[in-house]
Design an enzyme around this catalytic site. Structure first.
Site, PDB file in Angstrom:
ATOM      1  N   LYS A 143       0.847  -1.195   0.000  1.00  0.00           N
ATOM      2  CA  LYS A 143       0.000   0.000   0.000  1.00  0.00           C
ATOM      3  C   LYS A 143       0.883   1.246   0.000  1.00  0.00           C
ATOM      4  O   LYS A 143       2.094   1.161   0.213  1.00  0.00           O
ATOM      5  CB  LYS A 143      -0.904  -0.006   1.234  1.00  0.00           C
ATOM      6  CG  LYS A 143      -0.153  -0.012   2.553  1.00  0.00           C
ATOM      7  CD  LYS A 143      -1.089  -0.086   3.735  1.00  0.00           C
ATOM      8  CE  LYS A 143      -0.284  -0.091   5.034  1.00  0.00           C
ATOM      9  NZ  LYS A 143      -1.140   0.010   6.230  1.00  0.00           N
TER      10      LYS A 143
ATOM     11  N   ARG B 230      -9.677   0.545  15.937  1.00  0.00           N
ATOM     12  CA  ARG B 230      -9.660   1.383  14.756  1.00  0.00           C
ATOM     13  C   ARG B 230     -10.689   0.819  13.782  1.00  0.00           C
ATOM     14  O   ARG B 230     -11.737   1.406  13.571  1.00  0.00           O
ATOM     15  CB  ARG B 230      -8.248   1.408  14.160  1.00  0.00           C
ATOM     16  CG  ARG B 230      -8.007   2.496  13.142  1.00  0.00           C
ATOM     17  CD  ARG B 230      -6.551   2.570  12.730  1.00  0.00           C
ATOM     18  NE  ARG B 230      -6.063   1.314  12.147  1.00  0.00           N
ATOM     19  CZ  ARG B 230      -4.828   1.135  11.702  1.00  0.00           C
ATOM     20  NH1 ARG B 230      -3.942   2.101  11.799  1.00  0.00           N
ATOM     21  NH2 ARG B 230      -4.454  -0.028  11.185  1.00  0.00           N
TER      22      ARG B 230
ATOM     23  N   TYR C  22      17.340  30.270   7.368  1.00  0.00           N
ATOM     24  CA  TYR C  22      16.160  30.939   7.905  1.00  0.00           C
ATOM     25  C   TYR C  22      16.160  30.953   9.429  1.00  0.00           C
ATOM     26  O   TYR C  22      16.483  29.956  10.077  1.00  0.00           O
ATOM     27  CB  TYR C  22      14.888  30.238   7.428  1.00  0.00           C
ATOM     28  CG  TYR C  22      14.518  30.516   5.990  1.00  0.00           C
ATOM     29  CD1 TYR C  22      14.273  31.809   5.543  1.00  0.00           C
ATOM     30  CD2 TYR C  22      14.393  29.471   5.075  1.00  0.00           C
ATOM     31  CE1 TYR C  22      13.929  32.058   4.227  1.00  0.00           C
ATOM     32  CE2 TYR C  22      14.044  29.706   3.754  1.00  0.00           C
ATOM     33  CZ  TYR C  22      13.817  31.014   3.343  1.00  0.00           C
ATOM     34  OH  TYR C  22      13.466  31.257   2.039  1.00  0.00           O
TER      35      TYR C  22
ATOM     36  N   MET D 216      12.710  25.049   1.417  1.00  0.00           N
ATOM     37  CA  MET D 216      11.916  24.340   0.423  1.00  0.00           C
ATOM     38  C   MET D 216      12.767  23.487  -0.511  1.00  0.00           C
ATOM     39  O   MET D 216      12.400  22.352  -0.833  1.00  0.00           O
ATOM     40  CB  MET D 216      11.087  25.337  -0.399  1.00  0.00           C
ATOM     41  CG  MET D 216      10.171  24.671  -1.418  1.00  0.00           C
ATOM     42  SD  MET D 216       9.213  25.866  -2.377  1.00  0.00           S
ATOM     43  CE  MET D 216       8.094  26.488  -1.115  1.00  0.00           C
TER      44      MET D 216
END
Length: 365
Positions: free
Chosen positions: A35, A132, A256, A304
């Site tokens: 999956k 679940r 940053y 990014m």
């Protein structure tokens, strides 16, 4: 054109890891989880490699994932772990010879809309404590009646999922396995309990079927056991390259927010990979990568398209040098801990900007 970021997937490693699973659970059949694009490794090439290696079945989350494999002519049995969500999906699952995992009564109602002649293969999922998905354990007698009343429905077996399998010695896991076994005492049908952690750490979870996922891709699902100690080989190597090397004085800041301050005059490397490629912004200073085979740490915030590295351990590093983010020699599960996450999320989080190469034993696919 040279790719900025490349994920190289060694399909022979996936096949090797399947054999490790078979060695650990020699009396179990193997339903391999492919999956989420085979945990980010590429659903079709991984499924084909597993099929070639004789896997007993494959597992996907939903019909769309199964259809991708069928359209690629993967013929192995495929189980839909979340089952179907509409009558149209139910009909297509029958047509494509898929195994439907049924976890709730509303799904039984959908399947009842199929023509009586439909030959349906299904698993019943039981909730042994994960809370679940799954029928309550007390529903087992009712589910047996459902099967008796529908002779064209073929039961593949009963399955459950463990909440704390990666905690060796967990009382709760022992309770789950015991409750599942007790609910099915004397009930016909195959059993499936163990995922990767379950089949490794819990011998009693090695039932008729095991459902490995992470272990197939060469990662350890257990915090106290390395993949290498389990005989697993990492299937994915993620690489980029240095696009700048600059020297800065003590006290100068990098990136940053000026989070990183140079403790001495030092070389800083800039790597062409960032969160737009799937490298989490949450990675802390000190996260390791490999440059010229040496471990060097992140130095500054992930942006990014770039990360920055402390290159003091390899001052000879040059523009163009390969930078390995994870893979052989640098386990993804170790790297993931520096972002307070898990290897699953690293693999599944790679974006479309990453170039994939799939290698067989004889070379590139």
């Amino acid at each position: 054109m040279i790719p900025r970021v490349t994920a190289t997937v060694d399909l022979s490693a996936v096949q090797h890891n399947l054999q490790v699973v078979r060695t650990l659970a020699p009396r179990s059949r193997v339903m391999a989880a492919v999956k989420a694009a085979a945990y980010g490794h590429g659903a079709v090439p991984v499924a084909r490699a597993l099929e070639a290696a004789g896997v007993d079945a494959l597992a996907v989350a939903c019909l769309e994932e199964a259809m991708e494999l069928r359209q690629a002519h993967v013929q192995a049995p495929i189980a839909l772990l979340e089952g179907v969500i509409s009558s149209e999906e139910a009909a297509l699952a029958v047509y494509e010879r898929l195994q439907v995992v049924v976890h709730d009564h509303w799904q039984l109602a959908l399947l009842d809309e199929l023509p009586e002649s439909s030959r349906l293969s299904l698993w019943f999922k039981l909730d042994s404590g994960m809370h679940r998905l799954g029928f309550p354990l007390s529903d087992v007698p009712q589910l047996q009646r459902v099967l008796r009343e529908r002779p064209n429905w073929k039961l593949c077996g009963w399955l459950t999922h463990l909440a704390c399998a990666d905690e060796p010695g967990s009382d709760f896991t022992a309770q789950q396995i015991g409750a599942f076994d007790a609910a099915l005492q004397g009930v016909p049908g195959a059993r499936s309990i163990g995922n990767s952690a379950g089949l490794i750490a819990w011998p009693q979870a090695r039932a008729d079927w095991v459902r490995p996922g992470l272990a197939l891709y060469g990662c350890s699902p257990l915090p106290d056991r390395s993949a290498q100690s389990l005989g697993l080989r990492p299937a994915m190597k993620l690489e980029s390259r240095l696009i700048a090397v600059r020297w800065f004085e003590a006290g100068e800041s990098i990136g940053y927010g000026r989070r990183y301050r140079c403790p001495a005059r030092m070389p800083i490397g800039v790597v062409a990979v960032g969160y737009a490629d799937g490298i989490h912004r949450a990675f802390a200073d000190g996260t390791p990568v490999l440059v010229q085979g040496q471990r060097v740490p992140f130095a500054g915030r992930v942006s990014m398209d770039m990360i920055t590295l402390d290159l003091r351990a390899v001052p000879q590093a040059q523009v163009g040098d390969t930078v390995q983010l994870w893979g052989p020699g640098l386990p993804a599960e170790e790297v993931a801990a520096h972002a307070d996450t898990i290897a699953y999320e690293l693999f599944c989080g790679l974006t479309q900007r990453v170039h994939f190469r799939h290698l067989h034993a004889a070379g590139e696919d």
